[in-house]
Design a protein around this motif. Structure first.
Motif, mmCIF file in Angstrom:
data_model
loop_
_atom_site.group_PDB
_atom_site.id
_atom_site.type_symbol
_atom_site.label_atom_id
_atom_site.label_comp_id
_atom_site.label_asym_id
_atom_site.label_seq_id
_atom_site.Cartn_x
_atom_site.Cartn_y
_atom_site.Cartn_z
ATOM 1 N N ARG A 120 43.102 42.228 44.234
ATOM 2 C CA ARG A 120 42.123 41.206 44.150
ATOM 3 C C ARG A 120 40.998 41.751 42.986
ATOM 4 O O ARG A 120 40.233 40.964 42.432
ATOM 5 C CB ARG A 120 41.254 40.857 45.160
ATOM 6 C CG ARG A 120 41.948 40.077 46.330
ATOM 7 C CD ARG A 120 41.988 38.629 45.730
ATOM 8 N NE ARG A 120 43.061 37.665 46.299
ATOM 9 C CZ ARG A 120 42.975 36.417 46.330
ATOM 10 N NH1 ARG A 120 41.985 35.960 45.645
ATOM 11 N NH2 ARG A 120 44.098 35.835 46.865
ATOM 12 N N ARG A 143 40.563 36.761 39.248
ATOM 13 C CA ARG A 143 40.349 37.942 39.984
ATOM 14 C C ARG A 143 39.481 39.123 39.162
ATOM 15 O O ARG A 143 39.023 38.672 38.147
ATOM 16 C CB ARG A 143 41.625 38.787 40.364
ATOM 17 C CG ARG A 143 42.387 37.803 41.094
ATOM 18 C CD ARG A 143 43.819 38.686 41.672
ATOM 19 N NE ARG A 143 44.534 37.553 42.440
ATOM 20 C CZ ARG A 143 45.771 37.678 42.694
ATOM 21 N NH1 ARG A 143 46.306 39.136 42.551
ATOM 22 N NH2 ARG A 143 46.540 36.728 43.306
ATOM 23 N N THR A 144 38.788 39.988 39.899
ATOM 24 C CA THR A 144 37.803 40.481 39.481
ATOM 25 C C THR A 144 38.107 41.905 38.620
ATOM 26 O O THR A 144 39.003 42.632 39.033
ATOM 27 C CB THR A 144 36.708 41.566 40.631
ATOM 28 O OG1 THR A 144 36.485 40.240 41.318
ATOM 29 C CG2 THR A 144 35.589 42.099 39.979
ATOM 30 N N GLN A 192 39.422 43.184 50.745
ATOM 31 C CA GLN A 192 40.457 43.171 49.591
ATOM 32 C C GLN A 192 41.458 44.059 49.202
ATOM 33 O O GLN A 192 41.172 45.532 49.634
ATOM 34 C CB GLN A 192 39.474 43.103 48.455
ATOM 35 C CG GLN A 192 38.962 41.515 48.395
ATOM 36 C CD GLN A 192 38.159 41.579 46.978
ATOM 37 O OE1 GLN A 192 37.595 42.285 46.367
ATOM 38 N NE2 GLN A 192 38.085 40.188 46.592
ATOM 39 N N ARG A 239 31.211 41.266 44.798
ATOM 40 C CA ARG A 239 32.300 40.597 44.186
ATOM 41 C C ARG A 239 33.256 39.932 44.971
ATOM 42 O O ARG A 239 34.048 39.176 44.787
ATOM 43 C CB ARG A 239 32.894 41.420 43.105
ATOM 44 C CG ARG A 239 31.906 42.003 41.957
ATOM 45 C CD ARG A 239 31.170 40.968 41.171
ATOM 46 N NE ARG A 239 30.397 41.696 40.165
ATOM 47 C CZ ARG A 239 30.621 41.645 39.091
ATOM 48 N NH1 ARG A 239 31.617 41.289 38.288
ATOM 49 N NH2 ARG A 239 29.514 42.058 38.148
ATOM 50 N N ALA A 240 33.734 40.817 46.279
ATOM 51 C CA ALA A 240 34.709 40.336 46.926
ATOM 52 C C ALA A 240 34.248 39.207 47.912
ATOM 53 O O ALA A 240 35.100 38.305 48.176
ATOM 54 C CB ALA A 240 34.857 41.668 47.686
#
Ligand SMILES: Cc1ncc(C[n+]2csc(CCOP(=O)(O)OP(=O)(O)O)c2C)c(N)n1
Ligand code: SF4
Lengths: 356, 476
Positions: A22, A48-49, A71, B91-92
């Motif tokens: 992720r 996604r990051t 994640q 961010r998660a």
């Protein structure tokens, strides 16, 4: 199956996305930057990051945060950057947080150069950070394995709640080969320990501090039991013509590719040479090595690494002087040629009087 | 040391079960500012209705055990790294309210870059910064915020401007950045100041709840133990010594100008994921191996020339096309110590068998694009090997007699087409026609993959055709 002719470094990123990764937190460094470039391209496409952090120290801590939330998450770097990530790796191991760290090794010590070396073995396989911990370490030797082992790394990391390192070198990263990407995407398991930003979090804690010595010792004992189970269950290696081999070559990563050619050439000359290639560096295939040293036809091992000889220590521990273990290494980014190692094979045979 | 019993707000656990020993009181010294701030935070979290989705990041310092107390999500992190960890968390879990709680050593010394960078990114987190001008936990050493002249265990003669430099004013420093939305400094020296601190903490949290960006409150906070004063003296000392250096006040508030930002959440199907990473499902078309002339089968090829002659992409085209036809292939550029002197080369394998070493000392085929490459690599070629060279620009002839030589005026042929840079695909065409190793269709298919500028694909196709015709012309 989707087949693509692709650089190892880029295959990692596609495989990570198929594995359900992720987030990618990175910091540029040659020869690992292509991983960040590909991640910067693909992660946002999937919502996604991707974030370029202020340093490797920061990027591994961002990984810590993301992993704490359940994640699948990764970072990638090369040797000097990995040195900086060691703090974070120790905390990840202590808090039992899964993640993938890719190390595309380059020449050292210090700034060294950007050419391929395998001199991070000790800092990755033996810990590197403080404390009694282990990383699970996978060593690919082809673009295909950059894909397959990336996906496996996420599975193992989650299965064991442990940081996993893909330990490759500049050569494997730069090389283009056909890769068969699997069709299915991986399911990420439930993580009942992870923070979710929900009421249940009040009973959860991500932590590596245990002030009471006996409690910290218990925690360490539990970690050691976990590592012992990993050693029982997760050893992976590949063998090539060892059944009747009198001289067994041992090498990982790009060196194992060269050694494969050495075996072919030596066999062509009628010499009984075989190859054992560890795929997992922790857990190390020590039981298999001992078997070969004890019961089989092997009379001598020849270990080759692009380092001053780091994995060879583990081979020697496994073999425990049952038969001789010789070492041939190159450093500084020099990659041994097939002919060069063939010559060492000849010398080794002469020295140990093997019939090969 | 006597422990202070907190009147427990709802934001705390009823019993501090994670705490060894006494589970009803905190571990802080009497008169310690951490206790006040904990209480203000716990109350705010409940009053703002965010307790369930709050995640508190405990730092290294006296507040390392903040997770004993807050009935929220908790994570304990490395010294100074809290803003980086908070970044990964936020961010998660964008819906979570992430609070990074840090002391002055943690935030302004070892973690200086992390706070700067996360503030500058406008990271959607809230930082509570406890400025007590000292390292409390480790025994009263100097902090970046220690005031001049102040004696600590590592400045026994007082902090000196010429040795340690003056103290850092963190919120002022951060207020010069465009990223932060809300920055305030408050104090704990009397009830009025504490009330302002209460408001500031709530403002900072609300800022995050509203998706307006980075928020931080720097709180001047007593450390009676570190300062070796009683709690009342500590308050006085703060006013006299800290207030002039660290004036309280709102340092930045641009909340009204900010657009709320909430990242959208996307769940993709397997198919969408594959499409997004450019993976197409297709089967290779196996190449009829009888078409390969046996003497040219399973070649290890070295291609060499100047950087910019398209040597690497010529190699990639061959290897990629090889894959399309079901061969094992590999391509590796000159790399590391070989990468000198402006020449570029690469190795390509096209084989029916698993490929060992991707590089070879003695290739079966050498494709030389310039004179230095010919001179340097001709001796390496295997006896019986095949040498192709660009006879337009190489003004010498190969010396060896134990090899097969094909002179291809590649640059000249490319010039005739009006594109001298196509010499590399002319050469690829010549090699393929000579050896029968790959079908023309396979090569044509891979051109769009190997050539970055799509408008050049067509011209490359012409170059390829020209190379093939050239060899066919020789043979007929
Ligand atoms: C990498 C690392 N270096 C040093 C330490 C030791 N250490 C623990 S707390 C601390 C200073 C904490 O001071 P501050 O952040 O001001 O918090 P306070 O205790 O005053 O609340 C230090 C240096 C550590 N834990 N980790
Ligand atoms: S040492 Fe100072 S900061 Fe730490 S608990 Fe005691 S008073 Fe508070």
């Amino acid at each position: 199956m989707a087949r693509e002719f692709i650089k190892g470094n880029e295959a990692i990123v596609k495989a990570a996305l198929l594995a359900g990764c992720r987030a990618f937190y990175g910091y540029p460094i040659t020869p690992a930057s292509e991983i960040a470039h590909a991640a910067a391209k693909y992660f946002p496409r999937l919502g996604r990051t991707f974030l370029q952090a202020e340093s490797e120290i920061a990027s591994i801590q961002m990984v810590y945060g993301a992993s704490a939330c359940g994640q699948r998450v990764m970072t990638a770097s090369s040797s000097p950057g990995i040195s900086l990530k060691q703090e974070g790796l120790s905390y990840l191991a202590g808090s039992e947080l899964p993640c993938l760290v890719v190390d595309i090794m380059r020449g050292g010590p210090g700034l060294g150069n950007i050419a391929p070396e395998q001199s991070d073995y000790n800092q990755i396989v033996k810990g590197g950070g403080h404390g009694n911990y282990k990383n699970i370490v996978l060593s690919p030797n082809s673009a295909q394995e950059m894909c397959d082992l990336t996906m496996l790394a996420f599975e193992l990391a989650d299965k064991w709640r442990n940081p996993t390192v893909l330990l490759a070198d500049g050569y494997i990263g730069q090389m283009m080969e056909p890769v068969d990407f699997p069709e299915a995407v991986l399911e990420v398991p439930e993580k009942p320990w992870a923070l979710q930003g929900e009421a249940a979090d009040a009973d959860r804690l991500i932590n590596s501090i245990y002030l009471v010595p006996e409690i910290l010792e218990d925690h360490n004992r539990q970690l050691q039991r976990k590592y012992a189970k990993i050693e029982e269950e997760e050893v992976r290696y590949e063998e090539y013509l060892v059944e009747d081999a009198e001289l067994v070559l041992v090498g990982y990563g790009i060196v194992s590719r060269i050694l494969r050619s050495v075996v072919e050439r030596a066999r062509g000359e009628g010499r009984k040479v075989g190859l054992l290639r560890p795929i997992t560096l922790f857990p190390f295939p020590k039981v298999r090595l001992r078997e070969l040293a004890e019961g089989g036809t092997a009379q001598v091992f020849l270990v080759s690494e692009m380092s001053n000889g780091q994995m060879v220590d583990d081979v020697r521990l496994a073999v425990a002087e049952r038969i001789p273990v010789e070492f041939y290494g190159r450093m500084g980014g020099c990659v041994p040629s097939v002919e060069e190692i063939l010559e060492v094979v000849g010398e080794t045979v002469r020295k140990h009087g093997a019939t090969v | 040391m006597a422990k202070k019993i907190l009147r427990k707000p709802a934001g705390f656990y009823d019993v501090f079960e994670r705490k060894p020993g006494d589970q009803l009181t905190t571990h802080y010294c009497p008169g310690c500012g951490h206790g006040n701030v904990h209480k203000l935070l716990a109350e705010a979290v409940v009053d703002l209705g965010i307790q369930d989705r709050t995640i508190l990041v405990s730092p290294v310092g006296c507040s390392v055990f903040a997770f004993y107390y807050f009935k929220t999500g908790n994570i304990q992190v490395a010294h100074g790294r809290a803003p980086a960890v908070a970044t990964g968390i936020k961010r998660a879990l964008p819906h979570a309210v992430v609070v990074s709680y840090q002391g002055d050593g943690d935030l302004a010394a070892i973690g200086g870059n992390h706070i700067l960078q996360s503030a500058n990114r406008g990271e959607q987190i809230t930082v509570l910064f406890i400025n007590n001008a000292i390292y409390g936990m480790t025994g009263g050493q100097m902090a970046p915020t220690t005031v001049l002249g102040m004696r600590t265990t590592t400045t026994p003669y007082g902090r000196k401007v010429n040795n340690e430099g003056p103290p850092i004013r963190v919120v002022e420093l951060l207020s010069s950045l465009d990223g932060p939305a809300y920055l305030e400094r408050t104090a704990l020296w009397d009830n009025k100041a504490i009330r302002r601190t209460r408001t500031a903490i709530r403002n900072a949290l609300q800022c995050q709840i509203d998706g307006l960006g980075f928020s931080m409150v720097e709180i001047l906070s007593p450390c009676p133990s570190g300062w070796k004063l009683n709690p009342d003296e500590a308050h006085e000392w703060m006013r006299e010594n800290m207030a002039p250096v660290f004036p309280p006040g709102l340092k930045k508030d641009v909340r009204a100008e900010r657009e709320p930002f909430f990242p959208e959440k996307r769940e993709l199907t397997a198919e969408e994921i594959r499409a997004a990473v450019d993976l197409q499902i297709e089967e290779p078309t196996p190449y009829p191996s009888e078409l390969v002339k046996p003497e040219y089968a399973d070649p290890a090829i070295k291609l060499a020339g100047f950087g910019g002659q398209g040597v690497l992409s010529a190699g990639a085209i061959l290897a990629n096309a090889g894959m399309e036809q079901g061969f094992q292939t590999s391509w590796i550029p000159s790399y590391g110590p070989e990468m000198r002197g402006g020449t570029a080369h690469c190795f390509v394998h096209i084989s029916r068998h698993a490929i060992g070493s991707p590089t070879v000392s003695n290739p079966d085929v050498l494709v030389a694009f310039n004179r230095p490459s010919l001179e340097k690599f001709e001796p390496e070629l295997k006896p019986g090997g095949l040498l192709l060279y660009d006879s337009t620009i190489i003004d010498v002839t190969p010396k060896r007699t134990d090899i097969e030589v094909l002179a291809v005026p590649a640059t000249g042929l490319a010039d005739e087409l009006g594109f001298s840079r196509m010499a590399n695909t002319v050469m690829v065409g010549a090699y393929v026609a000579k050896t029968g190793i790959l079908s023309r269709e396979a090569i044509e298919q891979t051109l769009p993959l190997a050539i970055k500028r799509q408008n050049l694909v067509e011209t490359n196709r012409k170059g390829l055709a020209r190379g093939i015709e050239f060899v066919e012309g020789l043979e007929s």
